[in-house]
Design a protein around this motif. Structure first.
Motif, PDB file in Angstrom:
ATOM      1  N   TYR A 146       0.799  -1.223   0.000  1.00 12.83           N
ATOM      2  CA  TYR A 146       0.000   0.000   0.000  1.00 12.83           C
ATOM      3  C   TYR A 146       0.829   1.270   0.000  1.00 12.83           C
ATOM      4  O   TYR A 146       0.351   2.343  -0.391  1.00 12.83           O
ATOM      5  N   SER A 147       2.073   1.193   0.450  1.00 12.05           N
ATOM      6  CA  SER A 147       2.900   2.403   0.560  1.00 12.05           C
ATOM      7  C   SER A 147       3.603   2.762  -0.740  1.00 12.05           C
ATOM      8  O   SER A 147       4.222   3.829  -0.822  1.00 12.05           O
ATOM      9  N   LEU A 148       3.543   1.884  -1.751  1.00  8.93           N
ATOM     10  CA  LEU A 148       4.270   2.158  -2.993  1.00  8.93           C
ATOM     11  C   LEU A 148       3.793   3.438  -3.662  1.00  8.93           C
ATOM     12  O   LEU A 148       4.611   4.285  -4.049  1.00  8.93           O
ATOM     13  N   GLY A 149       2.481   3.605  -3.814  1.00  9.39           N
ATOM     14  CA  GLY A 149       1.953   4.782  -4.504  1.00  9.39           C
ATOM     15  C   GLY A 149       2.293   6.098  -3.831  1.00  9.39           C
ATOM     16  O   GLY A 149       2.865   6.994  -4.468  1.00  9.39           O
ATOM     17  N   VAL A 187       4.655   9.419   7.169  1.00 11.65           N
ATOM     18  CA  VAL A 187       5.437   8.316   6.602  1.00 11.65           C
ATOM     19  C   VAL A 187       6.185   7.560   7.694  1.00 11.65           C
ATOM     20  O   VAL A 187       6.173   6.318   7.722  1.00 11.65           O
ATOM     21  N   ILE A 188       6.821   8.273   8.615  1.00 10.58           N
ATOM     22  CA  ILE A 188       7.615   7.595   9.644  1.00 10.58           C
ATOM     23  C   ILE A 188       6.749   6.914  10.689  1.00 10.58           C
ATOM     24  O   ILE A 188       7.227   6.026  11.400  1.00 10.58           O
ATOM     25  N   SER A 189       5.481   7.301  10.781  1.00 13.79           N
ATOM     26  CA  SER A 189       4.596   6.707  11.787  1.00 13.79           C
ATOM     27  C   SER A 189       3.828   5.513  11.240  1.00 13.79           C
ATOM     28  O   SER A 189       2.808   5.123  11.800  1.00 13.79           O
ATOM     29  N   ASP A 190       4.307   4.950  10.146  1.00  7.77           N
ATOM     30  CA  ASP A 190       3.685   3.743   9.601  1.00  7.77           C
ATOM     31  C   ASP A 190       3.815   2.610  10.622  1.00  7.77           C
ATOM     32  O   ASP A 190       4.663   2.651  11.527  1.00  7.77           O
ATOM     33  N   VAL A 191       2.984   1.589  10.474  1.00 11.79           N
ATOM     34  CA  VAL A 191       3.033   0.455  11.399  1.00 11.79           C
ATOM     35  C   VAL A 191       4.351  -0.288  11.218  1.00 11.79           C
ATOM     36  O   VAL A 191       4.980  -0.239  10.152  1.00 11.79           O
ATOM     37  N   ASP A 192       4.762  -1.010  12.246  1.00 11.94           N
ATOM     38  CA  ASP A 192       5.981  -1.801  12.173  1.00 11.94           C
ATOM     39  C   ASP A 192       5.746  -3.076  11.379  1.00 11.94           C
ATOM     40  O   ASP A 192       4.686  -3.705  11.480  1.00 11.94           O
ATOM     41  N   GLY A 193       6.762  -3.470  10.601  1.00  6.51           N
ATOM     42  CA  GLY A 193       6.678  -4.720   9.867  1.00  6.51           C
ATOM     43  C   GLY A 193       5.826  -4.609   8.620  1.00  6.51           C
ATOM     44  O   GLY A 193       5.319  -3.549   8.258  1.00  6.51           O
ATOM     45  N   GLN A 194       5.652  -5.753   7.948  1.00  2.65           N
ATOM     46  CA  GLN A 194       4.847  -5.828   6.746  1.00  2.65           C
ATOM     47  C   GLN A 194       4.313  -7.247   6.592  1.00  2.65           C
ATOM     48  O   GLN A 194       4.672  -8.145   7.351  1.00  2.65           O
ATOM     49  N   ALA A 195       3.437  -7.422   5.627  1.00  2.56           N
ATOM     50  CA  ALA A 195       2.808  -8.728   5.430  1.00  2.56           C
ATOM     51  C   ALA A 195       3.854  -9.772   5.034  1.00  2.56           C
ATOM     52  O   ALA A 195       4.892  -9.455   4.434  1.00  2.56           O
ATOM     53  N   PRO A 207       6.087  -1.077   2.664  1.00  5.54           N
ATOM     54  CA  PRO A 207       5.534  -0.698   3.969  1.00  5.54           C
ATOM     55  C   PRO A 207       6.528  -0.927   5.103  1.00  5.54           C
ATOM     56  O   PRO A 207       7.480  -1.684   4.996  1.00  5.54           O
ATOM     57  N   GLY A 208       6.276  -0.238   6.209  1.00  8.75           N
ATOM     58  CA  GLY A 208       7.104  -0.388   7.392  1.00  8.75           C
ATOM     59  C   GLY A 208       7.672   0.937   7.858  1.00  8.75           C
ATOM     60  O   GLY A 208       8.088   1.773   7.042  1.00  8.75           O
ATOM     61  N   ALA A 209       7.691   1.126   9.178  1.00  7.75           N
ATOM     62  CA  ALA A 209       8.194   2.386   9.734  1.00  7.75           C
ATOM     63  C   ALA A 209       9.679   2.577   9.474  1.00  7.75           C
ATOM     64  O   ALA A 209      10.131   3.693   9.224  1.00  7.75           O
ATOM     65  N   GLY A 243      20.268   5.825  16.148  1.00  3.55           N
ATOM     66  CA  GLY A 243      19.602   5.121  17.241  1.00  3.55           C
ATOM     67  C   GLY A 243      18.171   4.755  16.888  1.00  3.55           C
ATOM     68  O   GLY A 243      17.707   3.637  17.194  1.00  3.55           O
ATOM     69  N   ALA A 244      17.436   5.674  16.242  1.00  4.76           N
ATOM     70  CA  ALA A 244      16.054   5.382  15.859  1.00  4.76           C
ATOM     71  C   ALA A 244      15.995   4.263  14.815  1.00  4.76           C
ATOM     72  O   ALA A 244      15.117   3.399  14.866  1.00  4.76           O
ATOM     73  N   ASP A 245      16.942   4.266  13.884  1.00  2.90           N
ATOM     74  CA  ASP A 245      16.971   3.220  12.867  1.00  2.90           C
ATOM     75  C   ASP A 245      17.194   1.848  13.501  1.00  2.90           C
ATOM     76  O   ASP A 245      16.513   0.875  13.164  1.00  2.90           O
ATOM     77  N   ARG A 246      18.144   1.758  14.440  1.00  6.19           N
ATOM     78  CA  ARG A 246      18.405   0.481  15.109  1.00  6.19           C
ATOM     79  C   ARG A 246      17.191   0.036  15.929  1.00  6.19           C
ATOM     80  O   ARG A 246      16.856  -1.148  15.964  1.00  6.19           O
ATOM     81  N   ALA A 247      16.524   0.990  16.579  1.00  4.75           N
ATOM     82  CA  ALA A 247      15.348   0.639  17.378  1.00  4.75           C
ATOM     83  C   ALA A 247      14.214   0.125  16.492  1.00  4.75           C
ATOM     84  O   ALA A 247      13.527  -0.843  16.836  1.00  4.75           O
ATOM     85  N   LEU A 248      14.020   0.754  15.328  1.00  4.12           N
ATOM     86  CA  LEU A 248      12.964   0.309  14.421  1.00  4.12           C
ATOM     87  C   LEU A 248      13.283  -1.056  13.815  1.00  4.12           C
ATOM     88  O   LEU A 248      12.384  -1.885  13.619  1.00  4.12           O
ATOM     89  N   VAL A 249      14.557  -1.295  13.501  1.00  6.36           N
ATOM     90  CA  VAL A 249      14.940  -2.603  12.959  1.00  6.36           C
ATOM     91  C   VAL A 249      14.682  -3.696  13.987  1.00  6.36           C
ATOM     92  O   VAL A 249      14.143  -4.766  13.665  1.00  6.36           O
ATOM     93  N   GLU A 250      15.056  -3.431  15.236  1.00  3.69           N
ATOM     94  CA  GLU A 250      14.833  -4.421  16.287  1.00  3.69           C
ATOM     95  C   GLU A 250      13.346  -4.642  16.537  1.00  3.69           C
ATOM     96  O   GLU A 250      12.903  -5.780  16.732  1.00  3.69           O
ATOM     97  N   ARG A 251      12.571  -3.582  16.469  1.00  2.00           N
ATOM     98  CA  ARG A 251      11.140  -3.731  16.705  1.00  2.00           C
ATOM     99  C   ARG A 251      10.477  -4.514  15.556  1.00  2.00           C
ATOM    100  O   ARG A 251       9.603  -5.344  15.790  1.00  2.00           O
ATOM    101  N   GLU A 252      10.891  -4.259  14.338  1.00  2.00           N
ATOM    102  CA  GLU A 252      10.347  -4.999  13.209  1.00  2.00           C
ATOM    103  C   GLU A 252      10.718  -6.475  13.305  1.00  2.00           C
ATOM    104  O   GLU A 252       9.926  -7.358  12.956  1.00  2.00           O
ATOM    105  N   ARG A 253      11.926  -6.756  13.758  1.00  2.00           N
ATOM    106  CA  ARG A 253      12.326  -8.153  13.930  1.00  2.00           C
ATOM    107  C   ARG A 253      11.437  -8.855  14.950  1.00  2.00           C
ATOM    108  O   ARG A 253      11.046 -10.016  14.752  1.00  2.00           O
TER     109      ARG A 253
END
Length: 492
Positions: A257-260, A308-316, A331-333, A477-487
């Protein structure tokens, strides 16, 4: 030849076109032409134009030769503008809102057309109705040309700007219909749309009045050409972005959904860079153009990037296999945050490069370079801090998109209010550069200011480096936190 082929060959042109066009367009046009609103508005608009024409005829016959074309053109345009700038966008808003309220949107989705084709069909149908209104008023608008006082280029420019404004307001109405799901939220959005469309009518008619009264005198001004071009690009660019946002909000979570929206945002910034470069070249390499464009572009990216940055974590799960580190349009924060940092840094670097090539050795030029860099550093810093506060903890209490936006607004507001209060407590000037270094409002103004008493920019390059360093550390720091949260989300 078989019977079906023969029947298709004998079918009228309208039926053959109806089979090829988006079926929703045909349905919406037929439904719209049967409504009472269409015929009431159409009849009242024609009646008003006929009465105005009779008044114009009497005025010209009794008053002799007077240039009254501009006045009567504007009165005809008011009749068209009330319909184009209010009735059409509001009808588009209510059409989609009614589909969601009556839960018939699911039936439309089951047709297999997809959100983008469905929205395109609704947009096309209402723009087709707007074309019917315009074709009825067109002869009256041309009639005003023969009353003298307005030339054909002015008429064409007003109509082109009015058409772009119509498209933008219609897209705005369609996008607004996708914002709320609850009854209270829908009521709030309803009143908000009424207010925005009323403001849109005033703005559109005011611009038309100014151009119709100014006439050829304004057309000789070079700045007006820039304003018309920029206005057209802003209306069409934001209209495209809003359309993609509406389609994304109606898409399923399992879709890309985020492509467009993200693709539209990237294209918008690339085209804006070309426009800014052309204006900078035409204006004789002026540094003020670069500074204004740098701040305005970063402000635009800040407002859009907040969503854009407040998108949900992760993707399908279906999208994970083809996702790479550079797949920033998926998709993904974490990918949304990386995209916004890249766009902010890229836009700032582009404006800095233009400004650097404009420097003629005067000290004042450095402040204009500083402000283009600081305009990107502040959003990156507060984006990162908001994500760290909201999504670094394991709790999901502040992890929702709305919570992230509230945290960003709260942090930016506190950073704008606390430094002046602190300066007052320690008996320092409220515009102290060091105290306001992290103030996104006063600090940005200070970076673009020049201290004539000292003969140098108010903020030094060391302070700018410090701000960029803090923003870079926070972004990492925010990038590392988002990567860990998505994992963690993917593992659960």
């Amino acid at each position: 030849m078989s019977a079906p082929v023969e029947s298709m060959a004998r079918a009228p042109l309208s039926e053959r076109l109806g089979d090829r066009i988006n079926p929703l367009v045909v349905k919406e046009i037929r439904q719209g032409l049967r409504t009472r609103v269409f015929w009431v508005c159409f009849g009242l608009m024609l009646l008003a134009c006929v009465l105005l024409s009779l008044t114009a005829y009497a005025d010209v016959r009794d008053g002799g030769y007077r240039a009254r074309g501009g006045f009567y053109f504007f009165t005809y345009f008011v009749c068209l503008g009330l319909v184009h700038f209010f009735v059409i966008p509001y009808s588009a808003f209510r059409s989609l809102a009614r589909e969601r309220e009556d839960e018939t949107w699911v039936l439309l989705a089951l047709t297999g057309l997809g959100p983008r084709r469905i929205l395109r069909g609704k947009m096309t149908s209402f723009l087709a109705q707007a074309g019917l209104y315009a074709s009825a008023v067109g002869p009256f608008l041309l009639f005003s040309y023969y009353l003298n006082g307005i030339d054909l280029p002015t008429i064409l420019i007003i109509l082109a700007l009015g058409g772009a404004w119509l498209v933008f307001l219609t897209v705005l109405g369609v996008c607004s219909a996708t914002l709320a799901d609850g009854r209270l939220g829908r009521a709030f959005v309803h009143f908000l749309v009424l207010g925005m469309l009323a403001s849109g009518v005033v703005m559109g008619l005011s611009a038309a009045f100014g151009l119709s009264e100014g006439g050829s005198r304004l057309m000789r001004e070079r700045e007006l050409t820039y304003m018309i071009g920029i206005s057209l690009w802003l209306m069409l660019g934001y209209g495209w972005l809003l359309f993609e946002v509406a389609a994304a909000r109606l898409s399923l979570i399992t879709e890309n959904y985020s492509l467009g929206p993200r693709r539209a945002l990237v294209a918008q910034m690339l085209i804006s860079a070309v426009v800014v470069g052309m204006i900078w070249w035409k204006q004789g390499f002026e540094r003020q153009v670069v500074a204004v464009a740098g701040v305005a572009g970063c402000l635009h990216l800040t407002l859009v990037g907040l969503f854009v940055i407040s998108d949900v974590d992760g993707q399908a799960r279906a999208l994970r296999a083809k996702t790479r580190a550079w797949s920033l349009l998926r998709p993904g924060a974490v990918r949304g945050f990386r995209l916004m940092v890249l766009l902010l840094v890229g836009w700032s670097f582009f404006c800095w490069l233009l400004g650097h090539n404009s420097v003629d050795g005067r000290t004042n030029d450095r402040s204009m370079l500083y402000v283009t860099v600081a305009a990107a550093a502040y959003p990156v810093l507060y984006f990162a801090v908001a994500l760290l506060v909201a999504r670094m903890p394991r709790s999901d209490r502040l992890a929702s998109p709305t919570a992230v936006r509230i945290v960003f607004a709260a942090l930016a507001g506190l950073a704008s209010v606390i430094p002046p209060i602190l300066a007052l407590l320690v008996d320092e000037p409220s515009d102290n550069g060091l105290i306001n270094l992290l103030n996104p409002v006063v600090g940005l103004v200070d970076f673009g200011s020049y201290d004539y008493a000292l003969g140098q920019p108010k903020m030094t390059v060391e302070l700018l480096f410090f701000l960029c360093g803090v923003a870079a550390l926070a972004a990492f720091g925010a990038d590392r936190a988002l990567v860990e949260r998505e994992r963690r989300v993917h593992a659960s």
